[in-house]
Scaffold this motif. Structure first.
Motif, PDB file in Angstrom:
ATOM      1  N   ILE A  21       0.786  -1.291  -0.029  1.00  0.00           N
ATOM      2  CA  ILE A  21       0.211  -0.072  -0.028  1.00  0.00           C
ATOM      3  C   ILE A  21       0.835   1.299   0.056  1.00  0.00           C
ATOM      4  CG2 ILE A  21      -1.621   1.330   1.466  1.00  0.00           C
ATOM      5  CD1 ILE A  21      -3.426  -0.723   1.607  1.00  0.00           C
ATOM      6  N   LEU A  33      -3.193   8.302   0.734  1.00  0.00           N
ATOM      7  CA  LEU A  33      -4.074   7.177   0.686  1.00  0.00           C
ATOM      8  C   LEU A  33      -5.390   7.525   0.158  1.00  0.00           C
ATOM      9  CD1 LEU A  33      -4.388   3.997   1.242  1.00  0.00           C
ATOM     10  CD2 LEU A  33      -4.947   4.601   3.502  1.00  0.00           C
ATOM     11  N   ARG A  38      -8.645   7.180  -5.331  1.00  0.00           N
ATOM     12  CA  ARG A  38      -9.738   7.702  -6.334  1.00  0.00           C
ATOM     13  C   ARG A  38      -9.004   8.467  -7.741  1.00  0.00           C
ATOM     14  NH1 ARG A  38     -12.659   5.349  -3.865  1.00  0.00           N
ATOM     15  NH2 ARG A  38     -14.005   5.934  -2.251  1.00  0.00           N
ATOM     16  N   LEU A  42      -5.034   4.330 -11.733  1.00  0.00           N
ATOM     17  CA  LEU A  42      -4.504   3.895 -10.306  1.00  0.00           C
ATOM     18  C   LEU A  42      -3.018   3.681 -10.210  1.00  0.00           C
ATOM     19  CD1 LEU A  42      -7.665   1.746  -9.162  1.00  0.00           C
ATOM     20  CD2 LEU A  42      -6.727   4.080  -8.216  1.00  0.00           C
TER      21      LEU A  42
ATOM     22  N   PRO B  37       3.196   4.477  10.429  1.00  0.00           N
ATOM     23  CA  PRO B  37       1.923   4.473   9.719  1.00  0.00           C
ATOM     24  C   PRO B  37       0.854   3.614  10.081  1.00  0.00           C
ATOM     25  CG  PRO B  37       3.410   3.722   8.123  1.00  0.00           C
ATOM     26  CD  PRO B  37       4.319   3.774   9.448  1.00  0.00           C
ATOM     27  N   CYS B  39      -2.359   1.330   9.407  1.00  0.00           N
ATOM     28  CA  CYS B  39      -2.577   0.399   8.398  1.00  0.00           C
ATOM     29  C   CYS B  39      -3.614   0.786   7.237  1.00  0.00           C
ATOM     30  CB  CYS B  39      -3.046  -1.188   9.141  1.00  0.00           C
ATOM     31  SG  CYS B  39      -3.689  -2.378   7.588  1.00  0.00           S
ATOM     32  N   GLY B  40      -3.340   0.769   6.103  1.00  0.00           N
ATOM     33  CA  GLY B  40      -3.777   1.463   4.862  1.00  0.00           C
ATOM     34  C   GLY B  40      -5.318   0.677   4.805  1.00  0.00           C
ATOM     35  N   PHE B  41      -5.317  -0.882   4.862  1.00  0.00           N
ATOM     36  CA  PHE B  41      -6.341  -1.710   4.542  1.00  0.00           C
ATOM     37  C   PHE B  41      -7.310  -1.143   5.903  1.00  0.00           C
ATOM     38  CE2 PHE B  41      -3.135  -4.167   2.815  1.00  0.00           C
ATOM     39  CZ  PHE B  41      -3.592  -4.343   1.539  1.00  0.00           C
ATOM     40  N   GLN B  43      -7.482   1.573   7.580  1.00  0.00           N
ATOM     41  CA  GLN B  43      -8.046   2.895   7.534  1.00  0.00           C
ATOM     42  C   GLN B  43      -9.208   2.982   6.133  1.00  0.00           C
ATOM     43  OE1 GLN B  43      -5.422   6.358   7.431  1.00  0.00           O
ATOM     44  NE2 GLN B  43      -3.751   4.776   7.464  1.00  0.00           N
ATOM     45  N   LEU B  44      -9.069   2.036   5.365  1.00  0.00           N
ATOM     46  CA  LEU B  44     -10.140   2.054   4.332  1.00  0.00           C
ATOM     47  C   LEU B  44     -11.255   1.161   4.320  1.00  0.00           C
ATOM     48  CD1 LEU B  44      -7.355   1.934   1.220  1.00  0.00           C
ATOM     49  CD2 LEU B  44      -9.006   4.034   1.918  1.00  0.00           C
ATOM     50  N   ASP B  59      -7.923  -5.351  -2.482  1.00  0.00           N
ATOM     51  CA  ASP B  59      -6.608  -4.497  -2.814  1.00  0.00           C
ATOM     52  C   ASP B  59      -7.277  -3.142  -3.322  1.00  0.00           C
ATOM     53  OD1 ASP B  59      -4.950  -3.203  -4.108  1.00  0.00           O
ATOM     54  OD2 ASP B  59      -4.074  -4.766  -5.403  1.00  0.00           O
ATOM     55  N   PRO B  60      -6.996  -1.933  -2.541  1.00  0.00           N
ATOM     56  CA  PRO B  60      -7.797  -0.833  -2.806  1.00  0.00           C
ATOM     57  C   PRO B  60      -7.077  -0.380  -4.282  1.00  0.00           C
ATOM     58  CG  PRO B  60      -5.979  -0.323  -1.435  1.00  0.00           C
ATOM     59  CD  PRO B  60      -6.078  -1.864  -1.374  1.00  0.00           C
ATOM     60  N   PHE B  61      -6.187  -0.715  -4.945  1.00  0.00           N
ATOM     61  CA  PHE B  61      -5.676  -0.184  -6.350  1.00  0.00           C
ATOM     62  C   PHE B  61      -6.146  -1.182  -7.309  1.00  0.00           C
ATOM     63  CE2 PHE B  61      -3.057   1.685  -2.990  1.00  0.00           C
ATOM     64  CZ  PHE B  61      -2.978   2.944  -3.186  1.00  0.00           C
ATOM     65  N   PRO B 578     -11.966  10.448   8.333  1.00  0.00           N
ATOM     66  CA  PRO B 578     -13.315   9.837   8.000  1.00  0.00           C
ATOM     67  C   PRO B 578     -13.571   8.640   8.323  1.00  0.00           C
ATOM     68  CG  PRO B 578     -11.628  10.138   6.050  1.00  0.00           C
ATOM     69  CD  PRO B 578     -10.967  10.582   7.062  1.00  0.00           C
ATOM     70  N   LEU B 582     -13.718   4.622   3.187  1.00  0.00           N
ATOM     71  CA  LEU B 582     -13.315   5.020   1.651  1.00  0.00           C
ATOM     72  C   LEU B 582     -12.856   4.032   0.618  1.00  0.00           C
ATOM     73  CD1 LEU B 582     -11.483   8.471   2.503  1.00  0.00           C
ATOM     74  CD2 LEU B 582     -13.985   8.126   2.289  1.00  0.00           C
ATOM     75  N   GLY B 583     -12.646   2.985   1.178  1.00  0.00           N
ATOM     76  CA  GLY B 583     -12.077   1.753   0.495  1.00  0.00           C
ATOM     77  C   GLY B 583     -13.451   1.324  -0.615  1.00  0.00           C
ATOM     78  N   SER B 584     -14.592   1.599  -0.194  1.00  0.00           N
ATOM     79  CA  SER B 584     -15.693   1.373  -0.977  1.00  0.00           C
ATOM     80  C   SER B 584     -16.485   2.734  -1.346  1.00  0.00           C
ATOM     81  CB  SER B 584     -16.788   0.526  -0.388  1.00  0.00           C
ATOM     82  OG  SER B 584     -17.888   0.653  -0.708  1.00  0.00           O
ATOM     83  N   LYS B 585     -16.145   2.832  -2.753  1.00  0.00           N
ATOM     84  CA  LYS B 585     -16.706   4.236  -3.307  1.00  0.00           C
ATOM     85  C   LYS B 585     -18.294   4.259  -2.990  1.00  0.00           C
ATOM     86  CE  LYS B 585     -16.340   7.623  -7.038  1.00  0.00           C
ATOM     87  NZ  LYS B 585     -17.858   7.923  -7.175  1.00  0.00           N
ATOM     88  N   THR B 588     -19.271   4.910   0.386  1.00  0.00           N
ATOM     89  CA  THR B 588     -19.001   6.289   0.969  1.00  0.00           C
ATOM     90  C   THR B 588     -20.071   7.140   0.197  1.00  0.00           C
ATOM     91  OG1 THR B 588     -16.857   5.701   1.022  1.00  0.00           O
ATOM     92  CG2 THR B 588     -17.151   7.949   0.969  1.00  0.00           C
TER      93      THR B 588
END
Lengths: 166, 635
Positions: A21, A33, A38, A42, B37, B39-41, B43-44, B59-61, B578, B582-585, B588
């Motif tokens: 990530i 992030l 968005r 990407l 930092p 965890c990104g997963f 946070q999303l 995978d957010p990307f 937030p 945010l990982g799900s548009k 959100t």
């Protein structure tokens, strides 16, 4: 001065993929992030955590001293910079033939099928240290000067480097 | 983050953080640093640990896994994670409410003599709401009411009785959407059921179930807690108090109450005034007993007794680090596990009192309504004994303390505006209609070390009152603004716009009204319902020119409060970070856009206080326009 390199203490790797990530975010336009996910195109991580038997292996370009990928590149998009100890990828010259992907003994070069050019770790040149190092919660990714390895070990590794503790 | 000014804008906090650093005592800010930092997963909202085929991550990307082992996608995973938090937040408030209802039941049966009925009028009002004949004796009414209220928790069918407090139009919306809660416990259980592996996979349906569960808190458990606490402990009236670490006194035995439930702390207040104990304190060389509070327990005893507030959520460790606290009594919720460790650096005794909240190695003195006063006395006695162990050389009490006025309730707003005998909301409605007042804002919630402590609350509130928005506060947000002098009538002159100033001067109130603890957010809901009943500002809660927000939130309870505010038609903005969605548009967008056309309220996320004030004011103006009200009097 000796070059700094990425090393991995795979005993510490929990496979959380935080490095993936962080890598994708570091190579995005916004570099944050919440915005990165968005963006129109990407960003993708240059690093992948692979799993084998009981261990997890964060894999990315090792910037070998004798880089086979450079030899294999027909478009001369890859250059090994001795001073910086890095394989540079000139994306404008790259034709997306995937030769580098195929010859890499570590499987560290990743094809980006959308942009049709490969992805490669650039050691976060614009930052004080690679983003994956900061992101690792267990300290499994090390950023340190190159270590001379015993000759016996050296012989086993095509690039002259192996993970420092395995 | 080694600079204490970056950590907090509060001078007392800065001073103690320096002391902590010098003495190598770790606080929440240090622990956050070692978590970064994050965890990104996480946070999303893209990590699912619901079943043992996982943990799974999306995978957010968009390159790796787009679904978990079971096939759940980002929408389902993020929605399930979010509404599980709603269930937990609701359970915290509602279980608190249950304990108060249980206390009422015990006292009605004669099992506790430490409590009585302090507000007979409110008892009768509540009894009437539940269809109890108020011509019966006080004892009979109490018995019948406690039975009815406890039944609200276990109710299986129909609707919660308190829903009738809401405007008719709102009740119809809930009914139509099938989100009118049937029973307090049932909604929590049902929501948890829907989030387990292989049940509800529709993020919209999950959110709707979450809304219903949250309503069972706001218009159920929290409302029971607030109203019954008023009945048993007395309804608050405007009262002066003091706030910040400076309220701790050097020559006194300092007892700090911390947590959320006022049932025990009420007894601590009584015991701290016990002549026998004061004599005992003087016997060990102290001048007396000084009781102070942290978090919402502080708000409860402040609202009813004017007990000083030592600080808000992020100051709990700092109170101990002053070196001047003999005992910290804790009950439930928002009590950092770290307190146990910090207390060992000093003579401070940390005492847990609730069987639901124990800390390994920490002294536990169990409190029950049946033995309440005895337990309170025992704890304060141990504090007095501990006074002699205080190391005077390590004491550092910051000077900062600020005056405040608290004790505003929906009933009090009636009386202040109309006078006791012609109580009415009319002047408030007319002020909004005429444009002297732009509208109302509820500013609530916690502290979060990810935000500079108190900065977001105070900057936002100053900007709101400057624009003639009357601010209603609860919880740690109220304490933040109180510390910065916004809860005194004089603040109107210094910070408020001309319209709000005129009102504050005419009525003699601060521009920022303190309504109590976080369960007391239910007071905001009932006050809003009265505003609609009074007339002139629409037919539904969503018509009122008002907005809500939680600027420095961190707790699951804040998410639940946000959910019941939105389900009640309120535009609600969250600061700090937030929601982990945010990982799900899709999810959100549903929360921040689509919900408005469904329930009249929606969520918004904003990380900057001036921007948050701007969007809240824009929303208030939008509502004014929809009601075709005159432009704001003083632009």
């Amino acid at each position: 001065m000796k070059m700094k390199k990425l090393y991995y203490d795979v005993k510490k790797c929990l496979g959380c993929k935080s490095c993936e990530i962080a890598c994708a975010v570091a190579h995005s336009k916004s570099e944050t992030l919440f915005s990165a996910i968005r963006e129109e195109v990407l960003s993708l991580p240059r690093k992948k955590v692979l799993h084998h038997k009981d261990k997890n292996y964060p894999v990315s370009c090792r910037h070998c001293k004798d880089p086979i990928c450079v030899d294999a590149c027909m478009a001369a998009a890859l250059v090994y910079d001795k001073e910086k100890g890095m394989v540079f990828h000139d994306e404008s010259r790259c034709v997306g033939c995937w030769m580098c992907v195929m010859v890499c003994p570590y499987g560290a070069i990743r094809p980006n099928v959308k942009t049709k050019i490969p992805l490669r770790c650039d050691k976060c040149q614009d930052k004080d240290e690679p983003s994956c190092v900061k992101a690792c919660p267990t300290g499994a990714i090390l950023w340190q000067e190159e270590i001379e390895l015993p000759a016996a070990v050296k012989g086993q590794s095509p690039s002259g480097t192996v993970p420092c503790k395995e | 983050m080694s600079d204490s000014k970056q950590k907090s804008i509060d001078l007392a906090t800065q001073e103690i953080l320096k002391k902590a650093q010098a003495e190598n005592i770790k606080t929440a800010w240090d622990r956050l640093e070692s978590q970064e930092p994050q965890c990104g997963f996480g946070q999303l909202g893209l990590c699912c640990t619901v079943c043992d085929m996982g943990p799974c991550r999306i995978d957010p990307f968009g390159e790796g896994a787009s679904v978990g082992v079971c096939g759940a996608n980002a929408d389902t995973i993020a929605a399930r994670n979010l509404v599980r938090k709603v269930a937990v937040g609701a359970s915290a408030h509602s279980d608190h409410g249950r304990d108060v209802a249980h206390t009422l039941s015990l006292l009605s049966e004669g099992h506790t003599h430490d409590y009585g009925i302090s507000d007979i009028e409110k008892l009768k009002d509540l009894a009437q709401e539940f269809g109890i004949d108020i011509n019966k004796t006080k004892e009979e009414i109490t018995k019948a009411l406690s039975k009815k209220l406890l039944e609200e928790f276990g109710r299986q069918e129909g609707e919660l009785v308190f829903l009738k407090r809401a405007p008719k139009k709102r009740q119809a919306i809930w009914k139509k959407l099938n989100i009118a809660p049937r029973g307090i416990d049932r909604e929590i259980v049902e929501l948890l059921h829907t989030t387990t592996m292989g049940v509800d996979n529709d993020y919209k349906n999950l959110v709707n179930t979450g809304l219903r569960c949250a309503l069972s808190d706001g218009w159920g458990g929290s409302m029971v807690a607030t109203d019954l606490q008023d009945v048993i402990l007395g309804a608050p009236v405007p009262i002066r108090g003091k706030v910040n670490l400076g309220v701790l006194k050097e020559n006194y035995v300092n007892i700090v109450v911390h947590g959320h439930e006022p049932i025990l702390s009420e007894m601590a207040v009584k015991a701290s005034k016990d002549p026998e104990l004061i004599k005992l304190a003087k016997g060990v060389g102290a001048e007396g007993i000084n009781l102070a509070g942290i978090c919402c327990t502080a708000n409860e005893v402040l609202m009813r007794h004017g007990i000083p507030v030592a600080g808000n959520f992020l100051q709990q460790e700092l109170a101990i680090i002053t070196g001047a606290v003999e005992v910290m009594i804790v009950d439930v919720q928002c009590i950092m596990p770290a307190l146990a460790e910090v207390a060992t650096c000093f003579h401070t005794k940390l005492i847990t009192t609730n069987p639901k909240a124990r800390f390994p190695g920490v002294n536990h003195i169990e409190f029950k309504p049946e033995n309440a006063y005895e337990v309170a006395k025992q704890i304060i006695k141990s504090g007095i004994e501990n006074f002699t162990k205080r190391n005077k050389e390590r004491v550092n009490i910051p000077k900062q303390e600020m005056d405040l006025v608290a004790g505003f309730t929906k009933e009090i707003i009636f009386q202040i505006l109309g006078g006791k005998y012609r109580a009415t909301y009319k002047p408030l409605n007319e002020a909004i209609i005429s444009g002297r007042l732009r509208g109302l804002a509820g500013v609530v919630g916690c502290n979060n070390p990810k935000q500079t402590h108190d900065y977001f609350h105070t900057t936002l509130v100053k900007e709101l009152i400057k624009n003639d928005v009357l601010v209603l506060q609860t919880g740690c947000s109220a304490i933040a603004c109180a510390k910065h002098g916004l809860l005194i009538p004089e603040a109107a002159k210094e910070y408020a716009g001309r319209g709000l100033q005129e009102i504050c001067e005419a009525v003699g109130i601060p521009p920022v009204l303190h309504l109590g603890s976080c369960v007391d957010n239910s007071r905001i809901l009932t006050a809003a319902s009265y505003i609609i009943k009074e007339g002139g500002l629409g037919e539904d809660l969503s018509d009122i020119p008002a907005a809500g927000c939680a600027p420095e939130w961190m707790s699951e309870k804040a998410i639940t409060i946000g959910f019941y505010f939105v389900a009640s038609g309120v535009y609600t903005v969250f600061g700090a970070s937030p929601f982990a969605t945010l990982g799900s548009k899709n999810l959100t967008d549903y929360l921040t856009k689509d919900l408005e056309s469904i329930v009249g309220g929606r969520f918004e996320f904003c990380a900057e206080p001036m921007q948050m004030a701007k969007i809240m004011i824009e929303h208030i103006d939008k509502k004014r326009q929809a009601l075709k009200l005159k432009p704001v009097m003083y632009q």
